[in-house]
Design a protein around this motif. Structure first.
Motif, short mmCIF file in Angstrom:
data_model
loop_
_atom_site.label_atom_id
_atom_site.label_comp_id
_atom_site.label_asym_id
_atom_site.label_seq_id
_atom_site.Cartn_x
_atom_site.Cartn_y
_atom_site.Cartn_z
N GLN A 112 -6.77 -3.64 6.26
CA GLN A 112 -7.54 -3.48 5.02
C GLN A 112 -6.63 -3.16 3.84
O GLN A 112 -6.97 -3.47 2.69
N GLN A 113 -5.48 -2.57 4.10
CA GLN A 113 -4.58 -2.19 3.02
C GLN A 113 -3.53 -3.26 2.71
O GLN A 113 -2.74 -3.09 1.79
N ILE A 114 -3.52 -4.34 3.50
CA ILE A 114 -2.56 -5.42 3.24
C ILE A 114 -3.04 -6.21 2.03
O ILE A 114 -4.19 -6.65 1.97
N HIS A 115 -2.15 -6.39 1.08
CA HIS A 115 -2.51 -7.14 -0.13
C HIS A 115 -1.81 -8.50 -0.21
O HIS A 115 -2.29 -9.39 -0.90
N TYR A 116 -0.71 -8.64 0.51
CA TYR A 116 0.08 -9.88 0.42
C TYR A 116 0.33 -10.44 1.81
O TYR A 116 0.67 -9.69 2.74
N GLN A 117 0.17 -11.74 1.96
CA GLN A 117 0.35 -12.40 3.26
C GLN A 117 1.12 -13.70 3.07
O GLN A 117 0.59 -14.67 2.55
N SER A 132 0.82 -1.21 0.00
CA SER A 132 0.00 0.00 0.00
C SER A 132 0.85 1.26 0.00
O SER A 132 0.31 2.37 0.07
N ASN A 133 2.19 1.10 -0.04
CA ASN A 133 3.13 2.22 0.00
C ASN A 133 2.86 3.12 1.20
O ASN A 133 2.89 4.35 1.12
N LEU A 134 2.61 2.49 2.33
CA LEU A 134 2.27 3.19 3.57
C LEU A 134 3.50 3.22 4.48
O LEU A 134 4.16 2.19 4.68
N TYR A 135 3.83 4.41 5.02
CA TYR A 135 4.94 4.54 5.97
C TYR A 135 4.36 4.84 7.34
O TYR A 135 3.57 5.78 7.51
N THR A 136 4.75 4.03 8.33
CA THR A 136 4.20 4.20 9.68
C THR A 136 5.31 4.38 10.70
O THR A 136 6.44 3.91 10.52
N TYR A 137 4.97 5.07 11.78
CA TYR A 137 5.89 5.29 12.89
C TYR A 137 5.39 4.45 14.05
O TYR A 137 4.27 4.65 14.55
#
Length: 687
Positions: A230-235, A166-171
């Protein structure tokens, strides 16, 4: 650095040129096409010189490439580009979602300095602080001072996770972080020093962090676990490689399809059961304790989920072709393969067989109150595990319950039943025909005939009467669960989850009769999936016996769940992985689009008394994305799980596996308005 690089290359070229001139001045040589530009001489002496040249040349090249690999800085004080992030990124300590890379961050409170750490070089913040910040603390003091708010605190530790799908960056903070003002300040400072800026999302993962951040300013750009999931596409589920023929099968057609152990099956959903295969790919994300997840772990079958894979054109183009599947923690690949590569791989894939034990000398019902794990050889693994679970409950009666009125029907009665000529002849025919392994349609017809014969044959009247009397004497209601308990399930090396059937019987009920429940459970020993699974593991079919665990049915289920008593995402940290769902909705056989609550219940003993942290991965979609348990219920569950694990490790585990690697798979429920914790099963977890 550029000068050093040039100097090393200059030395390498000079040595290569010197040896080339020496060889050309003294002999004839031929240049042979190779992957490198080495020169070869026919003269023995010069071959030795060339060998020396290769050695020196190789040493220099290795030195150069080693230097190049470590050329990335130990840290940066700002990440101005995505390329800089990639230069420092490494594997996260926990791949609880999959498809994540991470850069560790250290914030120096006194100097208000930020260090983006080379996470390929430093696995832990402690290693970096000792190496680059002249920290003199030992590990214990370092953790004690810096992983929770106190006056001696020097640093705040965090991680920037990049969710690639999802190209999401989290802290994100460690589970022990209590969300101090220094921690919040570190996030504000880091946002200004990273290329994503305000797009950096603050992700409080634990229950305590979530509660603390509710009081904080919305400027934190807080992200919830539900949004992340919800934004996870691969597991990645079982991260391994495999070779096989890619079969793209509609979920509705799976039971009608003939699957080979050389097939990699791609499904547009989650099946109730999965056939033996070389790999499993599903378009639906899985709870870690679903039946197909556990089966694939037990089999060692590569398995993954991807929400977009069903319609992927590259994958579709490979349908029915031989492919090489590689599943890793952050990515996967499916490429066309040659038969030679596949055969070489298949030749190395051998299974260790499991040999079940049985004893037919027990010819009466077994009261599990007085039984030990030794009842395994008389009535199967599920009954044996339940007998030991009852002993733990007796030690801690105030903490949890087990279903009441438990007893077991031993193998003796099953064996007596299948001796009837109509059943025995069919079983003998099946065992005698070794060609059935290659004739799946005929095998299924034979198994179906055996199940039908078992259901048609009347059960011993004396047994039915004894069971009825036992149910009445228990005085715990009319409904009892009759659960499969074979000597080929719940064993180290062979789980057997979901292979057999369990049924409910009610006193004085003309439909849900005792006889029908017994026959149905006995017949399930010959389920297609059970027979094929045993065959795959090399279990002698003639030695498999079916016992039955009986106990009172439970009341209204508020929550049902499964726990693994080990942190499977980060083994060096103590914890339990929990899957739960509201009411009676299944965890092990989830419906399409239904998401269960998935948490890591972390336990720390660093500062004396155990401390707990609840790390939420997903929430139940049936509970409006709110936690199913209170914090106190979670803590009590953790304590109970530790009791059961310690008891089984000491009294049941004969292998004496290292405790940190030992784990149980425990099924539990919260029952009734008082939400009583009930444990219904404990068995060894195989991964």
């Amino acid at each position: 650095m550029t000068a050093v690089c040039s100097y090393i290359l200059y030395i390498h070229v000079f040595i290569m040129f010197s040896f080339t001139m020496s060889i050309s001045d003294n002999c004839n040589y031929t240049r042979r096409p190779t992957r490198s530009f080495l020169l070869f001489s026919k003269n023995k002496q010069h071959r030795n010189q060339t060998a020396l040249f290769r050695l020196l040349s190789g040493i220099i090249l290795i030195t150069f490439f080693t230097w190049k690999t470590n050329a990335a800085p130990h840290y940066l004080n700002a990440l101005k580009t995505e390329a800089q992030f990639s230069m420092l990124e490494g594997e996260p300590l926990s791949q609880k979602y999959g498809g994540i890379t991470a850069v560790k961050v250290l914030y120096d409170i006194k100097n208000k300095s930020v260090y983006f750490i080379n996470s390929k070089r430093y696995k832990f913040h402690f290693e970096f602080a000792r190496s680059q910040l002249a920290c003199q603390d030992d590990l214990y003091k370092f953790n004690e001072n810096n992983y929770h708010p106190n006056l001696r605190r020097e640093y705040v530790f965090a991680t920037i996770n990049h969710y690639k799908g999802s190209n999401l960056y989290t802290y994100e903070f460690a589970s022990s972080e209590k969300m101090s003002s220094e921690a919040i300040l570190s996030f504000e400072v880091v946002k200004k020093k990273i290329f994503v800026g305000e797009q950096l999302r603050f992700f409080p993962a634990t229950a305590e962090q979530i509660d603390n951040t509710k009081k904080l300013d919305a400027a934190l750009n807080i992200l919830s676990a539900a949004e992340v999931f919800q934004q996870i596409h691969y597991q990645p589920i079982v991260a391994k490689e495999s070779y096989g023929y890619l079969r793209r099968i509609e979920l509705s057609q799976l039971t009608k399809s003939i699957i080979s152990k050389r097939d990699i099956i791609l499904l547009n959903g989650t099946p109730n059961e999965v056939p033996l295969s070389a790999g499993v790919i599903t378009s639906q994300l899985q709870p870690p304790l679903s039946h197909i997840n556990i089966l694939c772990h037990n089999r060692g079958t590569p398995m993954m989920a991807s929400r977009t894979i069903w319609d992927n054109q590259h994958v579709t183009s490979l349908s029915n072709q031989l492919v090489h599947l590689i599943i890793s923690n952050d990515t996967f690949s499916i490429e066309k393969a040659s038969i030679g590569e596949a055969q070489a791989y298949w030749a190395k894939s051998n299974r260790h067989s499991v040999s079940p034990v049985s004893d037919l000398s027990a010819d009466t019902l077994i009261d599990l109150k007085y039984a030990t794990y030794n009842v395994l050889k008389f009535a199967g693994g599920k009954a044996a595990g339940f007998a030991e679970l009852m002993k733990v409950q007796k030690k801690y009666p105030a903490d949890f319950m087990v279903p009441a009125g438990a007893f077991a029907i031993p193998f003796y009665f099953y064996q007596q039943h299948i001796q009837h000529p109509a059943i025995a002849a069919l079983i003998a025919k099946l065992h005698a025909d070794s060609t059935l392994q290659t004739k799946p349609d005929i095998l299924k017809k034979n198994l179906k005939a055996i199940r039908k014969a078992i259901r048609l044959q009347p059960v011993n009247e004396g047994l039915i009467q004894w069971v009825k009397e036992k149910m009445i004497a228990a005085n715990c209601g009319a409904a009892f669960r009759f659960r499969s308990s074979t000597n080929a399930e719940d064993l180290p090396g062979f789980n057997g989850a979901g292979l057999y059937d369990s049924k409910t019987a009610r006193l004085n009920d003309s439909i849900k009769t005792i006889e029908k429940a017994i026959r149905e459970v006995w017949a399930s020993l010959w389920n297609d999936r059970a027979y094929l699974e045993r065959q795959y593991f090399g279990i002698p079919q003639q030695k498999v016996m079916m016992g039955i665990l009986c106990h009172a049915a439970m009341g209204t289920e508020e929550v049902n769940g499964v726990a693994i008593t080990r942190n499977i995402y980060r083994p060096e940290m103590t914890g339990n992985v929990i899957n739960m769902q509201q009411g009676e909705s299944s965890i092990v056989l989830p419906s399409d689009s239904v998401i269960s609550e998935h948490t890591i219940l972390l336990v720390s003993h660093t500062w004396g008394e155990p401390t707990f942290a609840i790390d939420y991965i997903s929430y139940s979609s049936l509970n409006n994305n709110r936690p199913l348990l209170t914090e106190s219920e979670y803590k009590k569950l953790s304590v109970v799980l530790s009791y059961v694990k310690a008891y089984f490790y000491k009294n049941v585990d004969k292998r004496k596996t290292d405790l940190s690697k030992y784990a149980l798979d425990i099924e539990f429920k919260y029952v009734g308005q008082n939400r009583t914790l009930v444990l219904k099963q404990a068995r060894v977890y195989n991964d």
